[in-house]
Design an enzyme around this catalytic site. Sequence first.
Site, PDB file in Angstrom:
ATOM      1  N   CYS A   1      -0.458   4.141   1.968  1.00 18.90           N
ATOM      2  CA  CYS A   1      -0.636   3.929   3.828  1.00 18.90           C
ATOM      3  C   CYS A   1       0.686   4.447   4.478  1.00 18.90           C
ATOM      4  O   CYS A   1       1.209   4.577   5.092  1.00 18.90           O
ATOM      5  CB  CYS A   1      -1.024   2.982   3.980  1.00 18.90           C
ATOM      6  SG  CYS A   1      -2.274   1.526   3.504  1.00 18.90           S
ATOM      7  N   ASP A   2       1.934   3.466   3.815  1.00 24.48           N
ATOM      8  CA  ASP A   2       3.329   3.547   3.747  1.00 24.48           C
ATOM      9  C   ASP A   2       3.980   4.842   2.885  1.00 24.48           C
ATOM     10  O   ASP A   2       5.494   4.304   3.198  1.00 24.48           O
ATOM     11  CB  ASP A   2       3.468   2.072   3.782  1.00 24.48           C
ATOM     12  CG  ASP A   2       3.543   1.201   4.373  1.00 24.48           C
ATOM     13  OD1 ASP A   2       2.334   1.873   5.996  1.00 24.48           O
ATOM     14  OD2 ASP A   2       2.597   0.109   4.283  1.00 24.48           O
TER      15      ASP A   2
ATOM     16  N   CYS B   1       0.248  -1.262   0.123  1.00 23.42           N
ATOM     17  CA  CYS B   1       0.091   0.037   0.174  1.00 23.42           C
ATOM     18  C   CYS B   1       0.829   0.823  -0.016  1.00 23.42           C
ATOM     19  O   CYS B   1       1.189   1.995   0.403  1.00 23.42           O
ATOM     20  CB  CYS B   1      -0.848  -0.403   1.073  1.00 23.42           C
ATOM     21  SG  CYS B   1      -2.108   1.673   1.392  1.00 23.42           S
TER      22      CYS B   1
END
Length: 301
Positions: A134-135, A131
């Site tokens: 997300c990261d 992701c």
Amino acid sequence: MKKQVAIIGSGPSGICAAIYLVRGGISPVIFEKGMPGGKLPLTYKISNYPGFKEIIGADLALQMMDQLSELNVKIEYDNVKEVIKENDKFKLITEYGEYFFDAVLIASGTQDRKLNIPGEDKFYGHGVSNCAVCDGSFFKGKPMALIGGGNSSLEEALYLTTITDKVYIIHRREEFRADPILVDRIKDNSMIILKTPYVPVEIKGENSVSSLRLQNVNTKEEEEIEVNAIFSYIGADPNTSFVEDKIKDEKGYIITNKNMETAIEGIFACGDCTQKELRQIVTAVGDGAIAATSILKYLQK
């Protein structure tokens, strides 16, 4: 006694089905083992969903969840391990208990595939992820790589160019599977470096990712690129381990008819976990509406 319906999964298809069931007089219970919204919160920008010229995936997920909240739809954050038909009822065995329902809708989606190369498990969560949204921010300003040639990979590569100036896209073929409009955009972006036809063979580093070793598919020559984050988008497999084999195909996808009915009466399925050609948000919500309508008809028998 009021009929009880379980929905396994809270992605777009499960959410849409829940909305239609409530409108039909049924209060379903959604079982979700992870994050509500399916893969929506993991998607940066969505620009092919009617009604929105462009919307952040997490924002669309939040709007859908708000709608469920307004309808008082109950969500059980629990992992379904087995669905058993007992006479005209269905027993759901979960990580935390057992429940009985009159009908079950499986909308459990898919899970991302692994690269299965040295270093992937060691550095997962320390530079290896599925992701970018997300990261990616943890590696702001540092070189990153995406693996894959579909829409997800290219969309996330474009997102990463907003937080760093060097993004590699590694794809095993010369041609991309993504929409032509996305392919044109990545080719026009000077911050994106295309490595085709290449496959990753090893992730290297000490405490975190420092480089990625690649192999040319045609020549078998290898090279190493310096990156601090690697995001994999090489496809997915259905989340159907708890489903009986007799309603799944050889890849694990659930087989349904046009009404989202399976071969087991009273069990329905919709969304990405089903056998279908196109897996998109818009097709998922369509599946959910059809499934809910079929469930209402089934419960009236």
